[in-house]
Write an enzyme that holds these catalytic residues in place. Structure first.
Site, short mmCIF file in Angstrom:
data_model
loop_
_atom_site.label_atom_id
_atom_site.label_comp_id
_atom_site.label_asym_id
_atom_site.label_seq_id
_atom_site.Cartn_x
_atom_site.Cartn_y
_atom_site.Cartn_z
N GLU A 136 -5.95 -10.96 -1.30
CA GLU A 136 -6.88 -10.83 0.10
C GLU A 136 -8.15 -10.77 -0.40
O GLU A 136 -9.08 -10.03 0.17
CB GLU A 136 -6.59 -9.39 0.51
CG GLU A 136 -5.18 -9.29 1.13
CD GLU A 136 -4.69 -8.39 1.79
OE1 GLU A 136 -5.57 -7.43 2.33
OE2 GLU A 136 -3.48 -7.81 1.92
N GLU A 193 0.91 -1.34 -0.07
CA GLU A 193 -0.05 -0.12 -0.27
C GLU A 193 0.76 1.25 -0.01
O GLU A 193 0.58 2.17 0.79
CB GLU A 193 -0.89 0.08 1.15
CG GLU A 193 -2.02 -1.17 1.26
CD GLU A 193 -2.75 -1.40 2.48
OE1 GLU A 193 -2.49 -0.53 3.35
OE2 GLU A 193 -3.92 -1.80 2.54
#
Ligand code: GLA
Length: 412
Positions: free
Chosen positions: A324, A216
């Protein structure tokens, strides 16, 4: 004479017998009825009419039940699951985990805040100033479980702005202390990556097949001109090139053949910035894949957001993983389960087709959790199983992921 007397006696006995049998039929009949359980008409329970017959409690067996996810996709990609390390303590989960998954991610135990040790870092000064103390022992039993059951592990995650203690960036590891210099932080980064990778390889040789090196780091709405997230301590202390160093160190210490990934959410909305920021890293040969987190909902468009983006990254020469995956659904929707199953079905179909027609170089799809009530999005029931208190129960979503022909593979 003797003879005729005895014949008379026998006749008399026979007569007596007949009389007593007739008596038994008229009186003793009641006794026989009591032993015979045939109920009188009024005692017979009413036969249910067709409309009153309750639904059969045993559902028709589905042929897919004889298969598992990892078997279904064995020629296409691995199937992973994210788990808290302690979940393997429950024997009830073992068959499901071992049967369906051949890749595993720790949900939290391999993040920096779980590995870095503040007290030991402080106590060991000055030696530990650029050599932080780490401890990865929390995953020992799970790594053993993975090894015994042939499950490979994807390591998540080395460098991230979140779940990384703020004291890691300060002088003498003091909470709220003065930030260290760029040079010191680069040394701490290299040491951390070296120690973690070395520990994993020495203790669990060959079990880790890929690392999320950076998580991220790209967030264009709040980023710099290139889209790099500015509110990251890594960015603040080292600068925008911290990601290049992270991958350089990771490549330096990663065992041969272990893949290095950049991982992020909403990749469809920032794929151009991801590709550009990673370009020098790719050209240096320090990255292998891009992980698309894929925390989505039934209202998202899988074809555009997931398939399209995965194909774009693949065309740039990356391996791709959905790292995910969970598909949330509004529980107030009365077709919630079916909509969710359809979305899982579309997604797995597109990924499999993409792999087979060469447009998506997908390596693994990881489901972010084993069953709904342990999910970080539990109100949206986003996973493939529910737990009924004693065992895991497959949801329609599981059949969707298996591309059950009964489930419509269409997007609404
Ligand atoms: C991000 C992280 C994951 C996890 C989820 C929330 O996607 O990459 O590790 O923390 O948030 O569960």
């Amino acid at each position: 004479m003797k003879c005729s007397v005895s014949r008379t006696v026998r006749l008399l006995i026979a007569l007596l017998l007949i009389v007593s049998m007739l008596a038994a039929c008229s009186n003793g009949g009641n006794q026989s009825t009591q032993e015979n359980t045939t109920p009188t008409p009024t005692e017979v329970p009413a036969t249910p009419t067709a409309t009153e017959v309750p639904a059969s409690p045993t559902p028709t067996p589905n042929p897919l039940d004889s298969m598992t996810l990892k078997e279904k996709y064995k020629d296409d990609f691995m199937i992973g699951v994210a788990m808290p390390a302690n979940i393997i303590n429950n024997a009830a989960f073992k068959d499901v985990i071992v049967g369906n998954f051949n890749s595993m991610t720790f949900e939290n135990e391999t993040k920096p805040d779980a590995i870095l040790r503040k007290d030991e870092c402080q106590k060991g000064l000055p030696d530990t100033y650029t050599e932080p103390v780490i401890n990865v022992s929390a995953i020992a039993r799970s790594m053993q479980f993975a090894k015994e059951n042939g499950i490979k592990v994807r390591f998540h995650t080395l460098i991230w702005h979140s779940q990384t203690p703020s004291w890691f960036f300060t002088e003498d590891y003091t909470p709220n202390g003065q930030r260290v210099t760029r040079d010191v932080m680069l040394k701490r980064m290299e040491s951390y990556i070296r120690q973690v990778m070395t520990y994993m390889e020495e203790n669990y040789p060959g079990q880790i097949y890929c690392y999320d090196v950076v998580n991220e780091a790209i967030d264009p709405p709040h980023g710099d001109a290139n889209g790099m997230r500015k509110d990251s301590p890594w960015y603040e202390v080292i600068g925008p090139d911290f990601m290049n160093y992270a991958f350089e160190y990771a490549r330096k210490y990663a065992p041969e053949g272990v893949d290095l990934y950049y991982n992020d959410y909403n990749c469809f909305s920032k794929s151009a910035q991801i590709i550009e920021c990673l370009r020098p890293i790719k050209e240096a040969g320090n990255i292998d894949g891009i992980g698309m987190q894929s925390h989505i909902s039934t209202t998202d468009n899988v074809d555009r957001q997931i398939r399209g983006t995965a194909a774009k990254f693949s065309a740039e020469g990356y391996k791709v993983q959905l790292t995910e995956l969970d598909i949330g659904v509004s529980s107030t929707n009365k077709n919630a389960e079916e909509l969710q199953a359809m979305k899982y079905c579309v997604l797995f179909k597109k990924m499999q087709q993409g792999k087979q027609n060469g447009t998506i170089n997908i390596d693994c799809i990881t489901i972010w959790g084993l069953y709904d009530s342990v999910s970080w999005r539990r109100e949206e029931m986003p996973l493939l199983y529910r737990f009924d208190g004693s065992k895991l129960v497959k949801k329609r979503a599981w059949y969707g992921a298996m591309q059950d022909p009964e489930i419509k593979a269409v997007e609404y």
